[in-house]
Motif scaffolding. Structure first.
Motif, PDB file in Angstrom:
ATOM      1  N   GLN A  39       0.846  -1.189   0.000  1.00 52.99           N
ATOM      2  CA  GLN A  39       0.000   0.000   0.000  1.00 52.99           C
ATOM      3  C   GLN A  39       0.886   1.244   0.000  1.00 52.99           C
ATOM      4  OE1 GLN A  39      -2.499   0.934   3.487  1.00 52.99           O
ATOM      5  NE2 GLN A  39      -4.208   1.303   2.085  1.00 52.99           N
ATOM      6  N   PRO A  41       1.674   5.437  -0.653  1.00 53.99           N
ATOM      7  CA  PRO A  41       0.962   6.601  -0.104  1.00 53.99           C
ATOM      8  C   PRO A  41      -0.389   6.881  -0.747  1.00 53.99           C
ATOM      9  CG  PRO A  41       3.280   7.092  -0.311  1.00 53.99           C
ATOM     10  CD  PRO A  41       3.078   5.745  -0.947  1.00 53.99           C
ATOM     11  N   SER A  42      -0.594   6.453  -1.976  1.00 51.08           N
ATOM     12  CA  SER A  42      -1.904   6.623  -2.621  1.00 51.08           C
ATOM     13  C   SER A  42      -2.987   5.802  -1.938  1.00 51.08           C
ATOM     14  CB  SER A  42      -1.825   6.208  -4.089  1.00 51.08           C
ATOM     15  OG  SER A  42      -1.601   4.808  -4.184  1.00 51.08           O
ATOM     16  N   ARG A  43      -2.579   4.830  -1.115  1.00 54.35           N
ATOM     17  CA  ARG A  43      -3.455   3.929  -0.342  1.00 54.35           C
ATOM     18  C   ARG A  43      -4.130   2.864  -1.208  1.00 54.35           C
ATOM     19  NH1 ARG A  43      -6.127   6.582   4.904  1.00 54.35           N
ATOM     20  NH2 ARG A  43      -5.713   4.442   5.575  1.00 54.35           N
ATOM     21  N   GLN A  44      -3.778   2.789  -2.474  1.00 49.80           N
ATOM     22  CA  GLN A  44      -4.280   1.698  -3.301  1.00 49.80           C
ATOM     23  C   GLN A  44      -3.612   0.394  -2.867  1.00 49.80           C
ATOM     24  OE1 GLN A  44      -6.535   1.598  -6.199  1.00 49.80           O
ATOM     25  NE2 GLN A  44      -6.302  -0.562  -5.656  1.00 49.80           N
TER      26      GLN A  44
ATOM     27  N   PRO B 106     -10.200   1.823  -5.147  1.00 52.79           N
ATOM     28  CA  PRO B 106      -9.327   2.928  -4.726  1.00 52.79           C
ATOM     29  C   PRO B 106      -9.621   3.440  -3.319  1.00 52.79           C
ATOM     30  CG  PRO B 106     -10.986   3.703  -6.247  1.00 52.79           C
ATOM     31  CD  PRO B 106     -11.121   2.220  -6.210  1.00 52.79           C
ATOM     32  N   ARG B 109     -12.165   7.814   1.733  1.00 52.00           N
ATOM     33  CA  ARG B 109     -11.706   8.356   3.027  1.00 52.00           C
ATOM     34  C   ARG B 109     -12.871   9.067   3.689  1.00 52.00           C
ATOM     35  NH1 ARG B 109      -6.629   9.469   4.664  1.00 52.00           N
ATOM     36  NH2 ARG B 109      -5.884   9.284   2.511  1.00 52.00           N
TER      37      ARG B 109
END
Lengths: 115, 113
Positions: A39, A41-44, B106, B109
């Protein structure tokens, strides 16, 4: 219930070096899959590598390989020739099979590749 | 090819307000679908999974619910949000067959104020 433990909250490695991330799990299931996800930093969430429990041969994907020890319930990830783009959180995960209704993740290891 | 969509990408909601997060998968049929929550700096917690239309299983009792009105649509809802509902919500799917690998959307948040 299944549990997944990653005992290394943070690790760092120099670019081009090799690093190993640890993972242990606990289960009473005989059939299951193990995964490593990355994962950034884009959190994908990105699949890095997958291992079927019934296969004795360790999975490899280019610079990524695993050391799967079923009896010890250990599943470590080795990253060779580390690159700056490998900097990310890495999660170990367990999925039961064939029901696929129980997916457990470790708390993650934050890997930093230093130039 | 298969793709998975989630929306909205970010959401800020007051405590006590309702919630609806949507996940859709393209390019496949009858996938297994999953909702996860990731708290800041933590791993993923499985919230719900579904093996078919109208079939929902819950992993953690809470004020969230899920529905699957169509084969490739999975919705996460709440009637009244709590501060503790803040986090990063991920939808995932499995194409049953040779890979049996989860692929993730994706994410959304969510911040509850």
């Amino acid at each position: 219930a299944q549990t997944v433990t990653q005992s290394q909250p943070e690790m760092s490695v120099q670019e081009a070096e090799t690093v190993t991330l640890s993972c242990t799990y606990d289960t009473s299931e005989n059939n299951y899959y193990l995964f490593w996800y990355k994962q950034p930093p884009s959190r994908q969430m990105i699949l890095v590598i997958r291992q079927e429990a019934y296969k004795q041969q360790n999975a490899t994907e280019n610079r990524f390989s695993v050391n799967f020890q079923k009896a010890a319930k250990s599943f470590s990830l080795k990253i060779s020739d580390s690159q700056l783009g490998d900097t990310a959180m890495y999660f170990c995960a367990f999925m039961n099979y064939p029901r696929r209704d129980d997916m457990r993740f470790g708390a993650g290891t934050r890997l930093t590749v230093k130039p | 090819s298969q793709t998975i969509h989630q929306w909205p990408a970010t959401l800020v909601q007051p405590v006590g307000s309702p919630l609806s997060l949507e996940c859709t998968v393209e390019g496949t049929s009858n996938p297994n679908l999953y909702w996860y929550r990731q708290a800041a700096g933590r791993g993923l917690q499985l919230l719900f999974y579904s093996v078919g239309i109208g079939q929902i299983s819950s992993e953690v009792p809470q004020n969230l619910s899920a529905s699957r009105p169509q084969d490739r649509q999975f919705i996460l809802s709440s009637k009244k949000l709590l501060l503790s509902d803040s986090g990063f919500y991920l939808c995932a799917w499995i194409r049953t067959g040779s890979t049996d690998t989860q692929y993730f959307g994706p994410g959304t948040r969510l911040t509850v104020l």
